[in-house]
Motif scaffolding. Structure first.
Motif, PDB file in Angstrom:
ATOM      1  N   HIS A  52       0.844  -1.191   0.000  1.00  0.00           N
ATOM      2  CA  HIS A  52       0.000   0.000   0.000  1.00  0.00           C
ATOM      3  C   HIS A  52       0.884   1.248   0.000  1.00  0.00           C
ATOM      4  O   HIS A  52       1.847   1.329   0.770  1.00  0.00           O
ATOM      5  CB  HIS A  52      -0.900  -0.002   1.241  1.00  0.00           C
ATOM      6  N   PRO A  53       0.606   2.234  -0.851  1.00  0.00           N
ATOM      7  CA  PRO A  53       1.479   3.415  -0.960  1.00  0.00           C
ATOM      8  C   PRO A  53       1.599   4.231   0.320  1.00  0.00           C
ATOM      9  O   PRO A  53       2.553   4.986   0.484  1.00  0.00           O
ATOM     10  CB  PRO A  53       0.828   4.238  -2.084  1.00  0.00           C
ATOM     11  N   LYS A  54       0.640   4.092   1.256  1.00  0.00           N
ATOM     12  CA  LYS A  54       0.696   4.850   2.502  1.00  0.00           C
ATOM     13  C   LYS A  54       1.160   3.993   3.677  1.00  0.00           C
ATOM     14  O   LYS A  54       1.141   4.444   4.819  1.00  0.00           O
ATOM     15  CB  LYS A  54      -0.671   5.453   2.816  1.00  0.00           C
ATOM     16  N   SER A  55       1.559   2.765   3.404  1.00  0.00           N
ATOM     17  CA  SER A  55       1.948   1.851   4.477  1.00  0.00           C
ATOM     18  C   SER A  55       3.350   2.161   4.984  1.00  0.00           C
ATOM     19  O   SER A  55       4.126   2.889   4.348  1.00  0.00           O
ATOM     20  CB  SER A  55       1.898   0.405   3.970  1.00  0.00           C
ATOM     21  N   ALA A  58       5.984   0.898   2.540  1.00  0.00           N
ATOM     22  CA  ALA A  58       6.234   1.811   1.422  1.00  0.00           C
ATOM     23  C   ALA A  58       7.166   2.944   1.843  1.00  0.00           C
ATOM     24  O   ALA A  58       8.052   3.354   1.084  1.00  0.00           O
ATOM     25  CB  ALA A  58       4.913   2.372   0.903  1.00  0.00           C
ATOM     26  N   GLN A  59       6.979   3.436   3.064  1.00  0.00           N
ATOM     27  CA  GLN A  59       7.831   4.518   3.546  1.00  0.00           C
ATOM     28  C   GLN A  59       9.268   4.061   3.732  1.00  0.00           C
ATOM     29  O   GLN A  59      10.212   4.789   3.432  1.00  0.00           O
ATOM     30  CB  GLN A  59       7.274   5.065   4.860  1.00  0.00           C
ATOM     31  N   LYS A  62      10.942   3.718   0.414  1.00  0.00           N
ATOM     32  CA  LYS A  62      11.190   5.025  -0.203  1.00  0.00           C
ATOM     33  C   LYS A  62      12.332   5.767   0.467  1.00  0.00           C
ATOM     34  O   LYS A  62      13.184   6.364  -0.195  1.00  0.00           O
ATOM     35  CB  LYS A  62       9.917   5.871  -0.145  1.00  0.00           C
ATOM     36  N   THR A  67      11.405   3.275  10.232  1.00  0.00           N
ATOM     37  CA  THR A  67      10.197   4.096  10.333  1.00  0.00           C
ATOM     38  C   THR A  67       9.248   3.480  11.339  1.00  0.00           C
ATOM     39  O   THR A  67       8.994   2.276  11.300  1.00  0.00           O
ATOM     40  CB  THR A  67       9.483   4.183   8.964  1.00  0.00           C
ATOM     41  N   MET A  71      -0.713   3.709  12.830  1.00  0.00           N
ATOM     42  CA  MET A  71      -1.507   3.741  11.609  1.00  0.00           C
ATOM     43  C   MET A  71      -2.992   3.595  11.915  1.00  0.00           C
ATOM     44  O   MET A  71      -3.384   2.972  12.904  1.00  0.00           O
ATOM     45  CB  MET A  71      -1.074   2.600  10.670  1.00  0.00           C
TER      46      MET A  71
END
Length: 218
Positions: A52-55, A58-59, A62, A67, A71
């Protein structure tokens, strides 16, 4: 699980020595979740294949950095606290994520002693034990003490990580001080409602009811 990744079981064996029993282990690689070892808390939850791009995963992929964040319920269906670590698989970047219940609070976080609230153009520090509940409304955060409403710049997510242990989140929009609870009842739809001593009636969402019942032992 793909044959080439069966060796990932070693992560579970190593982590079991220090990861809490109610934590799940997730590994993301090349934009997909390739390993998932759910705890009893998350045994009924399933992950989609793509990250998921907001998971948190993903962080990590990136930023390439550790991190940790609280959530909301958009991935597992229940809120959770996650800690992600950058790792290497076949010399390529991947993410190892430890998923914990939302009630988890890092030991190094120091609890708030007071909250500074705004009324009109005035700011007032309020001792934290006087705060009955905190509310997220219209993208702003409000707290209540001595029948007064105050605005704060601190979000519910930030507050949940630094409030004393006698505060508990019962809804995406509410955190309550358990010492201000008058009673817990059910409405006509059999949903739980918390009535506070100041007369406020706050709903308990399905995502948080199990944590509330476990915490208060009812």
């Amino acid at each position: 699980m793909k044959e080439e990744f069966r060796g990932l079981e070693q992560f579970k064996i190593i982590l079991e020595d220090w990861v809490p029993k109610d934590a799940s282990i997730v590994i993301a690689f090349k934009g997909n979740y390739i390993y998932y070892s759910p705890s009893i808390t998350h045994i009924h939850h399933k992950l989609c294949e793509e990250v998921h791009p907001k998971s948190v995963a993903a962080q990590v992929l990136k930023t390439h950095k550790k991190t940790q964040i609280l959530m909301d319920d958009f991935i597992f269906g229940t809120p959770y606290y996650a800690i992600g670590y950058p790792i290497l698989i076949e010399q390529q970047e991947a993410a190892l994520v430890i998923v914990l219940p939302s009630t988890y609070v890092p030991e190094k976080q120091e609890s708030f002693k007071f909250l500074t609230g705004k009324q009109d153009e005035d700011w007032t520090p309020i001792p934290i034990e006087k705060v009955s509940h905190i509310e997220s409304l219209q993208k702003r955060t409000w707290f209540y003490a001595d029948d007064e409403q105050y605005k704060t710049n601190v979000t519910l997510k930030e507050l949940q990580l630094k409030l004393p242990e006698y505060f508990i989140r019962i809804h995406r929009s509410y955190i309550i001080n358990i010492y201000f609870i008058k009673c817990i009842t059910k409405d006509l739809a059999t949903n739980f409602v918390v009535e506070l001593k100041n007369g406020a009636e706050l709903p308990v969402s399905q995502s948080y009811i199990n944590y509330l019942r476990k915490y208060l032992e009812f």
